[in-house]
Design an enzyme around this catalytic site. Structure first.
Site, PDB file in Angstrom:
ATOM      1  N   CYS A 188       0.808  -1.221   0.000  1.00 20.19           N
ATOM      2  CA  CYS A 188       0.000   0.000   0.000  1.00 20.19           C
ATOM      3  C   CYS A 188       0.844   1.276   0.000  1.00 20.19           C
ATOM      4  CB  CYS A 188      -0.947  -0.002   1.190  1.00 20.19           C
ATOM      5  SG  CYS A 188      -0.134  -0.303   2.783  1.00 20.19           S
ATOM      6  N   HIS A 224      -3.307   6.243   4.945  1.00 18.38           N
ATOM      7  CA  HIS A 224      -1.883   6.326   5.263  1.00 18.38           C
ATOM      8  C   HIS A 224      -1.328   7.669   4.778  1.00 18.38           C
ATOM      9  CE1 HIS A 224      -2.175   2.295   6.458  1.00 18.38           C
ATOM     10  NE2 HIS A 224      -1.432   1.681   5.544  1.00 18.38           N
TER      11      HIS A 224
END
Length: 329
Positions: free
Chosen positions: A128, A240
């Site tokens: 990711c 994130h």
């Protein structure tokens, strides 16, 4: 032509996001099959007004399937991805198992879509944090080759899946109620805390998460770029964030960088420091693009730029990237 699609690991956080994205993007399929472990068999989920029941992941489940979107864990992909390929499917795998296999392309469609053509049945979805970073690096690398990357990541509980998000919520509730704090998913209490440790430590004292960013970036970008990362778990629920310092062969001005990011595929420029304007996780849950701000010259390197990015780890960092690969297929 892709007609029959299966989601392997359909009941997890990424599997559920895959289900949502396939419907939102009106992915051209005729039949959708949901696969999971024995304990989830029989669960029901809605898709385009229909009720789908979860089936067992087993060799027979892949008969007639054209595309498998896999997010069930590395050991499951190791076992069943080759079986699915032998049955005639293309597998887009969201686990770490195939990423560094030299015979498996590692793809971010905004960066290296041409690698999709190299597949032999399996295409790997990167980590990711790597996905979001290389999407932002691509337009800058097109101006001047990036030589070095230093990155600090600020990764939310969503990176540990649905159980990670649930534990963070539980911890805050327990703190409010004065109860002992439950710590199972993470190495330490995450609520009101930062943990500079994601995945296991390797022999060089970097974690596997940090080494993924080093190795995967080079493979995706077809570059000898060096990437040094420190990955930190933070008490945000979802999305994130990353702080980046990059060094390019030739200097890139802030104006050039902003223009490149603004025009870049899969990117949104949000860089308005005069009005406290910059990307934050709280604002970007459920968004498809990677948001970039705080672009400035590196005071310690005349060929350097610093910037900040935020992206939804479950969407672009996982499920959306896999669906975009499938759309290219």
């Amino acid at each position: 032509m892709i007609r029959n699609v299966a989601i392997m690991g359909a009941t997890g956080a990424v599997g559920q996001e895959l289900l949502t994205i396939l419907e939102q993007r009106n992915f051209p399929l005729q039949n959708l099959k949901l696969l999971a472990s024995e304990r989830s068999v029989g669960r029901e989920y809605k898709f385009k007004g229909e009720t789908l029941k979860v089936e067992l992941t087993c060799p027979e489940a892949f008969k007639g399937v054209d595309l498998v979107l896999s997010s069930a864990g590395a050991s499951v992909s190791k076992e069943f991805a080759p079986i699915a390929v032998d049955a005639g499917a293309v597998v887009v795998d969201n686990t770490s198992f195939f990423r560094m296999d030299p015979n498996v392309p590692l793809v971010v469609p905004e960066v290296n879509p041409e690698d999709i053509k190299l597949h032999k049945g399996i295409i790997a979805n990167p980590n990711c944090t790597t996905i979001m970073m290389v999407v932002a690096l691509k337009p800058l690398n097109d101006i001047s080759k990036i030589k070095r990357i230093h990155v600090a990541t600020y990764q939310s509980a969503s990176g540990a899946g649905a159980t990670g998000m649930a534990e963070l919520k539980q911890q805050y509730q327990e703190i409010v109620e004065g109860k002992p704090v439950t710590v199972k998913k993470f190495a330490h209490q995450l609520a009101y805390n930062l943990i500079p440790h994601i995945d296991v430590f390797t022999d060089n004292d970097y974690t596997k998460e940090e080494m993924k960013m080093y190795n995967e970036t080079r493979k995706i970008m077809h570059s000898d770029v060096s990437c040094s990362a420190t990955c930190v778990r933070v008490s945000a629920l979802r999305c994130h964030s990353e702080a980046l310092w990059i060094e390019t062969e030739k200097p890139i001005s802030v104006e050039e960088a902003r223009a490149a990011i603004k025009a870049g595929e899969g990117l949104q420029l949000f860089d308005d420091p005069a009005n406290n304007g910059y990307p934050m996780p709280l604002d970007l849950m459920g968004k498809d693009d990677v948001y970039v701000g705080r672009i400035r010259k590196d005071l310690a390197n005349e060929n350097g730029l610093n910037f900040w990015l935020v992206g939804d780890q479950i969407r672009k960092g996982a499920a959306l990237n896999a669906v975009q690969i499938a759309e290219r297929l």
